[in-house]
Design a protein around this motif. Structure first.
Motif, PDB file in Angstrom:
ATOM      1  N   HIS A  55       0.767  -1.213   0.095  1.00 45.09           N
ATOM      2  CA  HIS A  55      -0.024   0.000   0.112  1.00 45.09           C
ATOM      3  C   HIS A  55       0.893   1.202   0.013  1.00 45.09           C
ATOM      4  O   HIS A  55       0.357   2.110  -0.695  1.00 45.09           O
ATOM      5  CB  HIS A  55      -1.087  -0.186   1.306  1.00 45.09           C
ATOM      6  N   GLU A  56       1.779   1.210   0.815  1.00 45.90           N
ATOM      7  CA  GLU A  56       2.968   2.370   0.752  1.00 45.90           C
ATOM      8  C   GLU A  56       3.400   2.544  -0.426  1.00 45.90           C
ATOM      9  O   GLU A  56       3.783   3.812  -0.897  1.00 45.90           O
ATOM     10  CB  GLU A  56       3.889   2.285   2.032  1.00 45.90           C
ATOM     11  N   MET A  57       3.858   1.435  -1.124  1.00 42.43           N
ATOM     12  CA  MET A  57       4.527   1.440  -2.251  1.00 42.43           C
ATOM     13  C   MET A  57       3.698   2.336  -3.409  1.00 42.43           C
ATOM     14  O   MET A  57       4.179   2.971  -4.416  1.00 42.43           O
ATOM     15  CB  MET A  57       4.810   0.051  -2.986  1.00 42.43           C
ATOM     16  N   ILE A  58       2.228   1.853  -3.388  1.00 36.69           N
ATOM     17  CA  ILE A  58       1.400   2.289  -4.528  1.00 36.69           C
ATOM     18  C   ILE A  58       1.188   3.766  -4.147  1.00 36.69           C
ATOM     19  O   ILE A  58       1.411   4.475  -5.081  1.00 36.69           O
ATOM     20  CB  ILE A  58      -0.264   1.739  -4.112  1.00 36.69           C
ATOM     21  N   LYS A  59       1.137   4.504  -2.873  1.00 36.41           N
ATOM     22  CA  LYS A  59       1.071   5.868  -2.623  1.00 36.41           C
ATOM     23  C   LYS A  59       2.325   6.428  -3.044  1.00 36.41           C
ATOM     24  O   LYS A  59       2.255   7.517  -3.633  1.00 36.41           O
ATOM     25  CB  LYS A  59       0.852   5.881  -0.843  1.00 36.41           C
ATOM     26  N   GLN A  60       3.547   5.982  -2.997  1.00 34.10           N
ATOM     27  CA  GLN A  60       4.888   6.523  -3.141  1.00 34.10           C
ATOM     28  C   GLN A  60       5.029   6.607  -4.848  1.00 34.10           C
ATOM     29  O   GLN A  60       5.643   7.553  -5.498  1.00 34.10           O
ATOM     30  CB  GLN A  60       6.035   6.065  -2.406  1.00 34.10           C
ATOM     31  N   LEU A  61       4.663   5.615  -5.478  1.00 30.18           N
ATOM     32  CA  LEU A  61       4.823   5.252  -6.877  1.00 30.18           C
ATOM     33  C   LEU A  61       3.904   5.753  -7.855  1.00 30.18           C
ATOM     34  O   LEU A  61       4.066   6.272  -9.030  1.00 30.18           O
ATOM     35  CB  LEU A  61       5.483   3.929  -7.090  1.00 30.18           C
ATOM     36  N   GLU A  62       2.725   5.428  -7.527  1.00 27.97           N
ATOM     37  CA  GLU A  62       1.558   5.795  -8.392  1.00 27.97           C
ATOM     38  C   GLU A  62       0.903   7.138  -7.925  1.00 27.97           C
ATOM     39  O   GLU A  62       0.622   7.863  -8.854  1.00 27.97           O
ATOM     40  CB  GLU A  62       0.715   4.641  -8.118  1.00 27.97           C
ATOM     41  N   PRO A 117      17.540   3.560   8.478  1.00 29.36           N
ATOM     42  CA  PRO A 117      16.889   4.795   8.219  1.00 29.36           C
ATOM     43  C   PRO A 117      17.730   5.952   7.627  1.00 29.36           C
ATOM     44  O   PRO A 117      17.402   6.724   7.012  1.00 29.36           O
ATOM     45  CB  PRO A 117      17.106   5.016   9.973  1.00 29.36           C
ATOM     46  N   CYS A 118      19.314   5.747   7.600  1.00 27.19           N
ATOM     47  CA  CYS A 118      20.084   6.535   6.809  1.00 27.19           C
ATOM     48  C   CYS A 118      19.780   6.729   5.521  1.00 27.19           C
ATOM     49  O   CYS A 118      20.136   7.803   4.759  1.00 27.19           O
ATOM     50  CB  CYS A 118      21.434   6.382   7.492  1.00 27.19           C
ATOM     51  N   THR A 119      19.335   5.791   4.894  1.00 24.92           N
ATOM     52  CA  THR A 119      19.261   5.650   3.522  1.00 24.92           C
ATOM     53  C   THR A 119      17.556   5.660   2.793  1.00 24.92           C
ATOM     54  O   THR A 119      17.450   5.745   1.794  1.00 24.92           O
ATOM     55  CB  THR A 119      19.786   4.270   2.831  1.00 24.92           C
ATOM     56  N   GLN A 120      16.851   5.831   4.022  1.00 20.99           N
ATOM     57  CA  GLN A 120      15.352   5.702   3.606  1.00 20.99           C
ATOM     58  C   GLN A 120      14.935   6.861   2.714  1.00 20.99           C
ATOM     59  O   GLN A 120      14.186   6.936   1.853  1.00 20.99           O
ATOM     60  CB  GLN A 120      14.560   5.710   4.734  1.00 20.99           C
ATOM     61  N   ILE A 121      15.607   7.977   2.821  1.00 18.95           N
ATOM     62  CA  ILE A 121      15.302   9.311   2.155  1.00 18.95           C
ATOM     63  C   ILE A 121      15.551   9.080   0.542  1.00 18.95           C
ATOM     64  O   ILE A 121      14.846   9.777  -0.140  1.00 18.95           O
ATOM     65  CB  ILE A 121      16.239  10.583   2.779  1.00 18.95           C
ATOM     66  N   TRP A 122      16.441   8.229   0.254  1.00 17.90           N
ATOM     67  CA  TRP A 122      16.869   7.984  -1.018  1.00 17.90           C
ATOM     68  C   TRP A 122      16.022   6.785  -1.688  1.00 17.90           C
ATOM     69  O   TRP A 122      15.924   6.648  -3.110  1.00 17.90           O
ATOM     70  CB  TRP A 122      18.071   7.844  -1.515  1.00 17.90           C
ATOM     71  N   PHE A 123      15.169   6.074  -0.730  1.00 20.96           N
ATOM     72  CA  PHE A 123      14.728   4.848  -1.211  1.00 20.96           C
ATOM     73  C   PHE A 123      13.776   4.990  -2.394  1.00 20.96           C
ATOM     74  O   PHE A 123      13.787   4.169  -3.486  1.00 20.96           O
ATOM     75  CB  PHE A 123      13.976   4.291   0.086  1.00 20.96           C
ATOM     76  N   TRP A 124      12.619   5.677  -2.231  1.00 21.20           N
ATOM     77  CA  TRP A 124      11.610   5.863  -3.277  1.00 21.20           C
ATOM     78  C   TRP A 124      12.160   6.519  -4.449  1.00 21.20           C
ATOM     79  O   TRP A 124      11.694   6.003  -5.725  1.00 21.20           O
ATOM     80  CB  TRP A 124      10.493   6.431  -2.651  1.00 21.20           C
ATOM     81  N   THR A 125      12.880   7.484  -4.098  1.00 24.72           N
ATOM     82  CA  THR A 125      13.627   7.971  -5.680  1.00 24.72           C
ATOM     83  C   THR A 125      14.234   7.058  -6.286  1.00 24.72           C
ATOM     84  O   THR A 125      14.493   6.988  -7.660  1.00 24.72           O
ATOM     85  CB  THR A 125      14.419   9.280  -5.167  1.00 24.72           C
ATOM     86  N   ALA A 143      11.785   4.458  -8.102  1.00 25.01           N
ATOM     87  CA  ALA A 143      11.108   5.045  -8.970  1.00 25.01           C
ATOM     88  C   ALA A 143      11.984   5.147 -10.463  1.00 25.01           C
ATOM     89  O   ALA A 143      11.413   5.006 -11.345  1.00 25.01           O
ATOM     90  CB  ALA A 143      10.517   6.322  -8.692  1.00 25.01           C
ATOM     91  N   LYS A 144      13.094   5.502  -9.979  1.00 22.65           N
ATOM     92  CA  LYS A 144      14.154   5.827 -11.297  1.00 22.65           C
ATOM     93  C   LYS A 144      14.446   4.388 -11.971  1.00 22.65           C
ATOM     94  O   LYS A 144      14.457   4.441 -13.279  1.00 22.65           O
ATOM     95  CB  LYS A 144      15.408   6.382 -10.689  1.00 22.65           C
ATOM     96  N   ALA A 145      14.643   3.384 -11.091  1.00 18.38           N
ATOM     97  CA  ALA A 145      15.020   1.993 -11.602  1.00 18.38           C
ATOM     98  C   ALA A 145      13.522   1.397 -12.539  1.00 18.38           C
ATOM     99  O   ALA A 145      13.867   1.016 -13.535  1.00 18.38           O
ATOM    100  CB  ALA A 145      15.246   1.076 -10.632  1.00 18.38           C
ATOM    101  N   LEU A 146      12.489   1.807 -12.031  1.00 21.05           N
ATOM    102  CA  LEU A 146      11.500   1.328 -12.932  1.00 21.05           C
ATOM    103  C   LEU A 146      11.089   2.348 -13.913  1.00 21.05           C
ATOM    104  O   LEU A 146      10.348   2.004 -14.976  1.00 21.05           O
ATOM    105  CB  LEU A 146      10.050   1.239 -11.746  1.00 21.05           C
TER     106      LEU A 146
END
Length: 284
Positions: free
Chosen positions: A164-171, A267-275, A278-281
């Motif tokens: 669900h969080e993935m849907i929120k962040q990527l869609e 936690p130190c790398t979560q800030i870059w996780f979704w970016t 998303a870029k890889a996809l």
């Protein structure tokens, strides 16, 4: 003497319209217009939500993206497009482009006439069955324009909250990616294994694998992962993206050890996780 084709716009899907026509439509509708209806009004009449329209705004050519998304829906016909333009009072568009639209429709009908009747039976290694048509929520029921996705999400039920969080962040952000989430997008009543292989092989470019302890015990996840890997032996092409979102007690699956992981547990790398994900996809 060639037979004159009768054009029934209601029976012709929007996919019959070629790229050059879509660009011409964009020249009329992409510019913001305070007097006449622009692409936003057209998208609203196509039943896109406010959030979806806001995401389309970030595109250089929003109307083309709107048409690409709309064409996966069963009501996406040339007749409905003309009707929407009429209701939006853009008769200038229909008047100027009607001949080009009809020409594209004629070419589409001619292609259908030329298609050999035996092709569905003898041309495919895996026979096309009714079971492979109309399998997702916005599939064309006639199987002419199957719904496609940016990524298939491989997950087990216990990890659905993270999905669900993935849907929120990527869609639902500027990423505007389209994910295939089995419980949301696949229609009930079909063979799980047949449909899963169809989705992984032909409906999207990549697969995101949500790794957890429960994933290791899931027969469905095991099948999906191995099937996707079989399509790119030796990882010659990027096909799978493993994601770890919580600490694991059991060893990481050895079959995926050679792939770069997208790690949400630090936690130190979560800030870059979704970016990063998303870029890889988004890459071709």
């Amino acid at each position: 003497m060639a037979t004159k084709l009768s054009i029934d716009h209601e029976a012709i899907p929007i996919t019959a319209l070629n790229c050059s026509l879509r660009k011409k439509l964009g020249l009329y509708l992409n510019p913001a217009n305070t007097v006449a209806s622009d692409w936003r009004a057209i998208a609203e009449m196509m039943d896109f939500t406010y959030l979806e329209i806001k995401n389309f705004e970030k595109r250089d050519y929003p109307l083309e993206k709107v048409l690409t998304e709309w064409e996966t829906r069963p009501d996406a016909t040339v007749a409905n497009l003309l009707s929407i333009l009429e209701k939006a009072e853009r008769k200038d568009v229909t008047a100027d482009l009607k001949d080009i639209i009809d020409e594209d429709c004629k070419k589409y009908l001619e292609r259908l006439q030329r298609k050999p009747l035996q092709v569905p039976v003898v041309d495919s290694c895996g026979p096309r069955t009714q079971e492979r048509d109309g399998i997702t929520l916005y599939d064309d029921p006639q199987g002419l324009t199957p719904e496609t996705f940016d990524a298939f999400i491989c997950y087990c039920q216990s990890d659905f909250q993270f999905v669900h969080e993935m849907i929120k962040q990527l869609e639902q952000t500027e990423c505007s990616l389209k994910l295939c989430v089995f419980d949301r997008d696949v229609l009930p009543g079909t063979c799980v294994w047949t449909i899963t292989s169809e989705l992984i092989e032909k409906r999207q470019a990549l697969m995101v694998v949500v790794i957890s302890d429960d994933y290791l015990d899931s027969d469905a996840c095991d099948f999906q992962t191995k099937f996707a890997l079989s399509l790119c032996p030796g990882a010659r092409s990027k096909r799978l993206i493993p994601v770890v979102y919580k600490a694991m007690k059991r060893p990481f699956p050895s079959i995926l050890r050679f792939l770069t992981i997208c790690d949400y547990t630090r936690p130190c790398t979560q800030i870059w996780f979704w970016t990063r994900l998303a870029k890889a996809l988004s890459l071709p």
